[in-house]
Structure formats: structure tokens, C-alpha cells
Write a protein that holds these residues in place. Structure first.
Motif, short mmCIF file in Angstrom:
data_model
loop_
_atom_site.label_atom_id
_atom_site.label_comp_id
_atom_site.label_asym_id
_atom_site.label_seq_id
_atom_site.Cartn_x
_atom_site.Cartn_y
_atom_site.Cartn_z
N GLY A 294 0.79 -1.23 0.00
CA GLY A 294 0.00 0.00 0.00
C GLY A 294 0.82 1.27 0.00
N ILE A 295 2.03 1.21 -0.56
CA ILE A 295 2.93 2.38 -0.60
C ILE A 295 2.83 3.05 -1.97
N PRO A 296 2.62 4.37 -2.03
CA PRO A 296 2.60 5.05 -3.32
C PRO A 296 3.90 4.81 -4.09
N CYS A 297 3.77 4.59 -5.39
CA CYS A 297 4.94 4.29 -6.21
C CYS A 297 4.88 5.07 -7.51
N MET A 298 6.01 5.68 -7.89
CA MET A 298 6.13 6.40 -9.16
C MET A 298 7.16 5.66 -10.01
N THR A 299 6.76 5.26 -11.21
CA THR A 299 7.65 4.50 -12.07
C THR A 299 8.15 5.36 -13.22
N LEU A 300 9.46 5.52 -13.31
CA LEU A 300 10.08 6.37 -14.32
C LEU A 300 10.41 5.54 -15.56
N ARG A 301 9.34 5.12 -16.22
CA ARG A 301 9.45 4.35 -17.46
C ARG A 301 8.29 4.74 -18.36
N ASP A 302 8.45 4.47 -19.67
CA ASP A 302 7.39 4.79 -20.61
C ASP A 302 6.38 3.65 -20.76
N SER A 303 6.72 2.47 -20.26
CA SER A 303 5.81 1.33 -20.35
C SER A 303 6.07 0.41 -19.16
N THR A 304 5.10 -0.45 -18.89
CA THR A 304 5.30 -1.43 -17.82
C THR A 304 4.72 -2.77 -18.24
N GLU A 305 5.41 -3.82 -17.86
CA GLU A 305 4.92 -5.18 -18.10
C GLU A 305 4.01 -5.65 -16.98
N ARG A 306 3.78 -4.78 -16.00
CA ARG A 306 2.94 -5.11 -14.85
C ARG A 306 1.81 -4.09 -14.73
N PRO A 307 0.91 -4.03 -15.70
CA PRO A 307 -0.14 -3.00 -15.68
C PRO A 307 -1.08 -3.12 -14.50
N GLU A 308 -1.17 -4.31 -13.91
CA GLU A 308 -2.05 -4.48 -12.75
C GLU A 308 -1.61 -3.63 -11.57
N THR A 309 -0.32 -3.28 -11.50
CA THR A 309 0.14 -2.43 -10.40
C THR A 309 -0.36 -1.00 -10.57
N CYS A 310 -0.68 -0.62 -11.80
CA CYS A 310 -1.26 0.70 -12.06
C CYS A 310 -2.79 0.67 -12.03
N ILE A 311 -3.37 -0.38 -12.62
CA ILE A 311 -4.83 -0.47 -12.72
C ILE A 311 -5.44 -0.76 -11.35
N THR A 312 -4.83 -1.71 -10.63
CA THR A 312 -5.36 -2.14 -9.34
C THR A 312 -4.57 -1.56 -8.18
N GLY A 313 -3.26 -1.46 -8.34
CA GLY A 313 -2.38 -1.13 -7.23
C GLY A 313 -2.09 0.34 -7.04
N THR A 314 -0.97 0.62 -6.38
CA THR A 314 -0.61 1.98 -5.97
C THR A 314 0.38 2.65 -6.91
N ASN A 315 0.70 2.01 -8.01
CA ASN A 315 1.73 2.50 -8.91
C ASN A 315 1.16 3.45 -9.96
N GLU A 316 1.97 4.46 -10.35
CA GLU A 316 1.64 5.31 -11.48
C GLU A 316 2.84 5.40 -12.41
N LEU A 317 2.57 5.24 -13.70
CA LEU A 317 3.62 5.28 -14.71
C LEU A 317 3.82 6.73 -15.13
N LEU A 318 4.99 7.30 -14.80
CA LEU A 318 5.24 8.71 -15.09
C LEU A 318 5.92 8.95 -16.43
N GLY A 319 6.56 7.95 -16.98
CA GLY A 319 7.38 8.15 -18.16
C GLY A 319 8.79 8.56 -17.76
N THR A 320 9.59 8.94 -18.73
CA THR A 320 10.99 9.28 -18.45
C THR A 320 11.27 10.78 -18.57
N ASP A 321 10.25 11.58 -18.80
CA ASP A 321 10.42 13.03 -18.86
C ASP A 321 10.48 13.57 -17.42
N PRO A 322 11.60 14.16 -17.03
CA PRO A 322 11.73 14.68 -15.66
C PRO A 322 10.62 15.65 -15.25
#
Length: 361
Positions: A294-322
Motif C-alpha cells: 500500500g505504498i505510493p509508487c512512481m515508475t520512471l518508465r514509458d511502459s510497464t509489463e505489470r499494468p495491474e500495479t497501475c490499474i489495481t495497485g498503488t503504482n503510477e507510470l510517469l514516463g521518463t520526462d523529468p
């Protein structure tokens, strides 16, 4: 049935530990199962390899191929030739590979060419980005796999689209979560906690290791600068991957709130994650652990092979743009980060499901 269990890099160890325990338990109950643990030596740093065996209760490997550091092609060649020697001496009935590292692909190819059944734990996950070495490893491995142990319905659908028969797809859950849940009461406070005077939910954890983030000087400097400037002076704990350390030392990147540490053991790292305010990463596996904790997570990638962490979980895909970091940090500090929930079958019983399938073969 003799099963070769392949482990080569840090993420693999978390995934095989519960499977080994369930095989040993099943054997005591009379199942005709045995295994050989084969450590390829792809990761050779002690905190990224050796300590995992001790902390997670993994027995000493039956074989250590000792491939060490090399190019991807060099590692692949060494793993294949050394594993082939083992199979020539005594073939296995099944080769169990996990995850998406070089060892996974290399041992799967070697076993399949010797007509040995291949099973893939975490089969079917896809990022859609073929610039990632891991994506190539997944695609090659799954193209020759006989049995797929999947972590999500998304992975199941990926395999079906690629023409895999449903009878070969076994939706079992996530063995890495078996390990996490089984060790939550054993987490170890790392030395940096007292050294830096850390407090519950008053620091961030950061990990960066992907070439797209750490090999380009300006990109690395910009990412870290944005993270530090947006973190409201909270300490940012950065366990440094060996490849990243070289670049950091060359660039001389230093901030008062940025605290470098050596790679941490599994139990120490997850202690930091569990008590942090948030995690910033470009890892895939860490996003699964933050989702369950249950910890907020920011992922610095343009894609993820684990979309369930974004759809269901606490992760957000930010991309690589600072520039994407500041708005995400503002969302975090304003208390508007999503709570998330735990994906289906991530319940700590995945390894038992896998071993039950073995006994049915």
C-alpha cells in the motif's frame, strides 16, 4: 520428476524460495518430486545475490555456473554452454525458469534444444517495448515454453493473443508476493535508518538502474534534480545499483537530502519501503511489492509489463520526462494519491498452486 530450478539475478531468488519450500513439503508428503537448484551467477555482488540465500532460507545451489559480469551475449553463451554440460551429464524432466533475465532465456533455450519440458513462472507479461532486453528475453522464452505460470489475467490474454493453448496457461498468482508476505514480520531495519535519523513516512526511497535513465548524463542529472527539488526536503534514500554508481561518481551528483547506500539485502530494503512515504523507481518488481504494502509508487518508465500495479495497485507510470515528477509529487504531498488494492491471487499461496500442478503432470 526431476526439476531444474534456474536462478541467476536478484529478482529470481524471491520467486524461487517459496517454490523450493513447497516442493520439499510435497516430497515429505510422498510426492515423486526432486529438484536441482542451479545458480547461474549472473548477479555476483553479495548483497544482490549471496545474502538472499541466507535471508530467504534458500538452500545452497546444487550448481553455480559462475558466469559473472559480461555483455548480454557473453553471459548468454556462458550460461548455455555450462548448463548444457549439466544436462548432458544428467537430463532433467523439467526446466523451471522465472522472470525475464538473461538466465531465464538462456536456460530455456538450452533445455528445449535437449527436448526437456520448459515451464515459465511469470509467463505472458509484456511491456510492448522491444528496446528493453527483458522484453526480448520474455518473448524468446515464451515462444518455446510448454507451461506458463501467470501472475495476472492480462498475462493470460497476452498469451492467448500469441496463440498459446489455454491448457498450457496456469493462472496461479505471484510467487514474489508469497515471499514478501512470508517475511513481513522478519524485515530488518538497515543501518541507514539510524545513521540518517529516518522517521516513519518522512522519507522517500529511490531506485534507478535502467540504461535509459542512468547511462545518459543529462537525463540522470535532470531526474535526480527534479526528485530532490520536489520532495519538500525529505530525505531520499538511494540504494545504488553498481552500474549507476559509476555514473554518479563521474557526475559528482550530491544533495544534502540525497543519501546514497550500498545495495541492501532483501529484508533491509523492504523494511525501508514499508515505512516510506513513497517509492520512485524504474524497476518492475518493486512496483508489485509497493502495491501489496500500500505504498505510493512512481515508475520512471514509458511502459510497464505489470499494468495491474497501475490499474489495481498503488503504482503510477510517469514516463521518463523529468517534468512529470513535480506534478506527481504535488499529488503525493496533497494526500490525493490512490489507495489501490491487491490483485487477484496475490495471496501468498502461489507456490503451492504451482507445485500442485507439478504433481498432476
Amino acid at each position: 520428476m526431476l526439476i531444474d530450478i534456474i536462478a541467476g539475478a536478484r529478482p529470481n531468488f524471491m520467486k524461487i524460495a517459496p517454490i523450493i519450500r513447497e516442493i520439499e513439503k510435497s516430497r515429505k508428503e510422498g510426492a515423486d518430486l526432486s529438484y536441482r537448484l542451479i545458480h547461474t551467477g549472473q548477479h555476483y555482488d553479495r548483497n544482490m545475490s549471496g545474502s538472499f540465500f541466507e535471508q530467504l532460507g534458500i538452500p545452497d545451489p546444487h550448481y553455480n555456473l559462475g558466469v559473472g559480469s559480461d555483455t548480454q551475449a557473453g553471459q548468454t553463451a556462458k550460461i548455455m554452454t555450462r548448463y548444457e554440460e549439466i544436462l548432458f551429464d544428467k537430463p532433467a524432466d523439467l526446466c523451471l525458469v522465472v522472470g525475464d533475465v538473461t538466465s531465464t532465456m538462456a536456460c530455456a533455450i538450452t533445455a528445449k534444444k535437449m527436448h526437456i519440458t520448459v515451464a515459465h513462472v511469470e509467463g505472458g507479461i509484456r511491456s510492448g517495448d522491444r528496446r528493453m532486453p527483458e522484453e526480448i528475453n520474455r518473448l524468446v522464452t515464451d515462444s518455446i515454453t510448454d507451461h506458463f505460470f501467470t501472475t495476472s489475467q492480462t498475462a493470460n490474454e497476452n498469451l492467448k493473443r500469441e496463440g498459446v493453448e489455454e491448457s498450457k496457461i496456469h493462472f496461479v498468482g505471484n510467487t514474489m508476493i508469497d515471499t514478501l508476505l512470508g517475511n513481513m514480520d522478519r524485515l530488518i531495519k538497515p543501518g541507514v535508518w539510524d545513521e540518517a535519523g529516518l522517521k516513519e513516512k518522512e522519507y522517500l526511497v529511490m531506485t534507478l538502474h535502467r540504461p535509459s535513465n542512468v547511462d545518459e548524463e543529462e537525463q540522470l542529472k535532470s531526474l535526480i534534480s527534479e526528485i530532490i527539488s520536489s520532495s519538500k526536503e525529505l530525505p531520499v534514500i538511494f540504494p545504488v545499483h553498481p552500474r549507476t554508481r559509476k555514473n554518479l561518481e563521474k557526475l559528482g551528483i550530491e544533495y544534502d537530502s540525497l543519501i546514497y547506500t550500498d545495495p541492501l539485502s532483501y529484508l533491509e530494503f523492504n523494511y525501508l519501503v514499508r515505512h516510506s512515504k513513497a517509492v520512485i523507481t524504474d524497476s518492475g518488481g518493486i512496483t508489485e511489492e509497493t502495491t501489496v504494502m500500500g505504498i505510493p509508487c512512481m515508475t520512471l518508465r514509458d511502459s510497464t509489463e505489470r499494468p495491474e500495479t497501475c490499474i489495481t495497485g498503488t503504482n503510477e507510470l510517469l514516463g521518463t520526462d523529468p517534468r512529470a515528477i513535480k506534478p506527481a509529487m504535488e499529488k503525493l504531498f496533497s494526500g490525493k494519491w490512490k489507495e489501490g488494492s491487491i490483485p487477484e491471487l496475490w495471496d501468498g499461496r502461489t507456490a503451492k498452486r504451482i507445485v500442485d500442478i507439478f504433481t498432476s503432470f
